[in-house]
Design an enzyme around this catalytic site. Structure first.
Site, PDB file in Angstrom:
ATOM      1  N   LYS A 107     -10.827  -5.803   5.542  1.00 58.69           N
ATOM      2  CA  LYS A 107     -10.128  -7.066   5.248  1.00 58.69           C
ATOM      3  C   LYS A 107      -9.542  -7.687   6.512  1.00 58.69           C
ATOM      4  O   LYS A 107      -9.701  -8.870   6.764  1.00 58.69           O
ATOM      5  CB  LYS A 107      -8.984  -6.836   4.237  1.00 58.69           C
ATOM      6  CG  LYS A 107      -9.422  -6.295   2.885  1.00 58.69           C
ATOM      7  CD  LYS A 107      -8.282  -6.246   1.887  1.00 58.69           C
ATOM      8  CE  LYS A 107      -7.154  -5.302   2.240  1.00 58.69           C
ATOM      9  NZ  LYS A 107      -7.528  -3.877   2.235  1.00 58.69           N
ATOM     10  N   ARG A 110      -1.324  -7.510  -4.570  1.00 62.23           N
ATOM     11  CA  ARG A 110      -1.789  -6.143  -4.778  1.00 62.23           C
ATOM     12  C   ARG A 110      -1.491  -5.649  -6.176  1.00 62.23           C
ATOM     13  O   ARG A 110      -1.845  -4.519  -6.503  1.00 62.23           O
ATOM     14  CB  ARG A 110      -1.089  -5.238  -3.779  1.00 62.23           C
ATOM     15  CG  ARG A 110      -1.988  -4.744  -2.628  1.00 62.23           C
ATOM     16  CD  ARG A 110      -1.143  -3.828  -1.785  1.00 62.23           C
ATOM     17  NE  ARG A 110      -1.879  -2.977  -0.903  1.00 62.23           N
ATOM     18  CZ  ARG A 110      -2.130  -3.238   0.379  1.00 62.23           C
ATOM     19  NH1 ARG A 110      -1.790  -4.374   0.893  1.00 62.23           N
ATOM     20  NH2 ARG A 110      -2.747  -2.348   1.125  1.00 62.23           N
ATOM     21  N   ARG A 157     -10.102   4.819  12.881  1.00 63.24           N
ATOM     22  CA  ARG A 157      -9.823   3.498  13.450  1.00 63.24           C
ATOM     23  C   ARG A 157      -8.588   3.467  14.353  1.00 63.24           C
ATOM     24  O   ARG A 157      -7.648   4.219  14.179  1.00 63.24           O
ATOM     25  CB  ARG A 157      -9.755   2.432  12.356  1.00 63.24           C
ATOM     26  CG  ARG A 157      -8.619   2.541  11.402  1.00 63.24           C
ATOM     27  CD  ARG A 157      -8.763   1.482  10.312  1.00 63.24           C
ATOM     28  NE  ARG A 157      -7.608   1.494   9.440  1.00 63.24           N
ATOM     29  CZ  ARG A 157      -7.443   0.665   8.421  1.00 63.24           C
ATOM     30  NH1 ARG A 157      -8.348  -0.235   8.126  1.00 63.24           N
ATOM     31  NH2 ARG A 157      -6.359   0.749   7.690  1.00 63.24           N
ATOM     32  N   ARG A 178      -2.564   3.800  13.182  1.00 58.21           N
ATOM     33  CA  ARG A 178      -1.573   3.655  12.116  1.00 58.21           C
ATOM     34  C   ARG A 178      -1.155   5.021  11.568  1.00 58.21           C
ATOM     35  O   ARG A 178      -1.997   5.883  11.335  1.00 58.21           O
ATOM     36  CB  ARG A 178      -2.152   2.809  10.978  1.00 58.21           C
ATOM     37  CG  ARG A 178      -2.143   1.343  11.290  1.00 58.21           C
ATOM     38  CD  ARG A 178      -2.865   0.544  10.248  1.00 58.21           C
ATOM     39  NE  ARG A 178      -2.451   0.824   8.878  1.00 58.21           N
ATOM     40  CZ  ARG A 178      -2.806   0.082   7.840  1.00 58.21           C
ATOM     41  NH1 ARG A 178      -3.566  -0.988   8.017  1.00 58.21           N
ATOM     42  NH2 ARG A 178      -2.422   0.391   6.626  1.00 58.21           N
ATOM     43  N   ARG A 199      -3.464   5.888  -1.036  1.00 64.33           N
ATOM     44  CA  ARG A 199      -3.642   4.422  -0.973  1.00 64.33           C
ATOM     45  C   ARG A 199      -4.834   3.987  -1.823  1.00 64.33           C
ATOM     46  O   ARG A 199      -4.804   2.936  -2.465  1.00 64.33           O
ATOM     47  CB  ARG A 199      -3.830   3.988   0.494  1.00 64.33           C
ATOM     48  CG  ARG A 199      -2.521   4.095   1.278  1.00 64.33           C
ATOM     49  CD  ARG A 199      -2.754   4.130   2.778  1.00 64.33           C
ATOM     50  NE  ARG A 199      -3.339   2.922   3.306  1.00 64.33           N
ATOM     51  CZ  ARG A 199      -3.962   2.865   4.489  1.00 64.33           C
ATOM     52  NH1 ARG A 199      -4.083   3.952   5.241  1.00 64.33           N
ATOM     53  NH2 ARG A 199      -4.450   1.729   4.900  1.00 64.33           N
TER      54      ARG A 199
HETATM   55  P1  AMP Z   1      -2.240  -2.686   4.572  1.00 65.40           P
HETATM   56  O1  AMP Z   1      -2.038  -2.897   6.028  1.00 65.40           O
HETATM   57  O2  AMP Z   1      -2.576  -3.956   3.828  1.00 65.40           O
HETATM   58  O3  AMP Z   1      -3.199  -1.561   4.268  1.00 65.40           O
HETATM   59  O4  AMP Z   1      -0.801  -2.229   3.984  1.00 65.40           O
HETATM   60  C1  AMP Z   1      -0.182  -1.025   4.410  1.00 65.40           C
HETATM   61  C2  AMP Z   1       0.871  -0.596   3.402  1.00 65.40           C
HETATM   62  O5  AMP Z   1       1.879  -1.611   3.269  1.00 65.40           O
HETATM   63  C3  AMP Z   1       0.361  -0.379   1.971  1.00 65.40           C
HETATM   64  O6  AMP Z   1      -0.212   0.902   1.807  1.00 65.40           O
HETATM   65  C4  AMP Z   1       1.660  -0.574   1.170  1.00 65.40           C
HETATM   66  O7  AMP Z   1       2.484   0.563   1.254  1.00 65.40           O
HETATM   67  C5  AMP Z   1       2.356  -1.703   1.929  1.00 65.40           C
HETATM   68  N1  AMP Z   1       1.969  -3.047   1.417  1.00 65.40           N
HETATM   69  C6  AMP Z   1       1.251  -3.996   2.070  1.00 65.40           C
HETATM   70  N2  AMP Z   1       1.075  -5.087   1.310  1.00 65.40           N
HETATM   71  C7  AMP Z   1       1.695  -4.827   0.134  1.00 65.40           C
HETATM   72  C8  AMP Z   1       1.861  -5.560  -1.079  1.00 65.40           C
HETATM   73  N3  AMP Z   1       1.323  -6.795  -1.240  1.00 65.40           N
HETATM   74  N4  AMP Z   1       2.545  -4.959  -2.094  1.00 65.40           N
HETATM   75  C9  AMP Z   1       3.066  -3.742  -1.959  1.00 65.40           C
HETATM   76  N5  AMP Z   1       2.954  -2.991  -0.861  1.00 65.40           N
HETATM   77  C10 AMP Z   1       2.268  -3.514   0.193  1.00 65.40           C
END
Ligand code: AMP
Length: 217
Positions: free
Chosen positions: A13, A89, A128, A162, A173
């Site tokens: 993404k 989400r 990554r 990360r 996740r």
């Molecule tokens: P990402 O970088 O999009 O994979 O997000 C990393 C982490 O941030 C996720 O595993 C969640 O813990 C938190 N997170 C990101 N976006 C959201 C969202 N829209 N709602 C809830 N938690 C989020």
């Protein structure tokens, strides 16, 4: 043009959102990046986010809706539109987004789903890393730097991985994605906005498919 990019962690993404951002003058709104900068700043929100992210769970809806609302308004003022990456989400977030946009006479034209196998994701995520200076994304096996230890784009020698990109957290996740996020796909399908793309293809091919489904190829 306003877009949503959907798909499980590791689907690509962020990579695709960055390409769309550059090509069409949109702003990538990554809720994950926003939370990571809160963590880095040491704020109270950052402390809460770190605990939730390390466990692979989701942050509370009300917090995420407030954060993204402010950024959407800013993007509308400063760019040709936005790409939501990592939001919505949950069903509650999708519904809140609809209401928020409708109140402002805005809408999302396309919700792009990057479809990938779960098996491939653990492999993709565990390799990554990102340039600490310019943010270019790399992968140990699929997209290494041309010269070892040097960023292809800006020449920096500092990279970051990360904290939540480890196999245990990735599995949590993925579970959160299937239980809480995948149920929002029919919401966009019913609205006639869901565009499914093969996220297993190469980065260039996925980008080409996205341009085709959004009518910009
Ligand atoms: P990402 O970088 O999009 O994979 O997000 C990393 C982490 O941030 C996720 O595993 C969640 O813990 C938190 N997170 C990101 N976006 C959201 C969202 N829209 N709602 C809830 N938690 C989020």
């Amino acid at each position: 043009m306003n877009l949503i990019i959907l798909g499980p962690p590791g689907a690509g993404k962020g990579t695709q959102a960055k390409r769309l951002e550059q090509k069409y003058g949109l702003v990538q709104l990554s809720t994950g990046d926003m939370l990571r900068s809160e963590v880095a700043s040491g704020s109270e929100l950052g402390r809460q986010a770190k605990e939730v992210m390390d466990a692979g769970r989701l942050m509370p809806d009300d917090i995420m809706i407030r954060i993204i609302g402010e950024r959407i308004e800013q993007a509308q003022r400063e760019a040709n539109g936005f790409i939501l990456d990592g939001f919505p989400r949950t069903t509650a977030q999708a519904e809140a987004l609809d209401a928020f946009l409708a109140e402002r006479g805005l809408e999302v034209e396309h919700a792009i789903e990057l479809r990938v196998d779960d098996e491939a994701l653990v492999d993709r995520i565990s390799g990554r890393f990102t340039c600490a200076k310019c943010g270019e994304g790399y992968h140990d096996r699929h997209k290494p730097t041309a010269k070892e230890g040097v960023c292809d784009v800006c020449g920096s020698t500092e990279f970051v991985r990360r904290a939540d990109d480890n196999p245990d957290t990735v599995r949590a996740r993925l579970k959160a994605y299937h239980e809480q996020t995948a149920p929002i796909l029919p919401h966009y399908e019913k609205a006639g906005k869901l565009r499914v793309v093969d996220g297993m293809a190469s980065i260039d091919e996925v980008a080409r498919q996205i341009e085709s489904v959004i009518g910009r190829s």
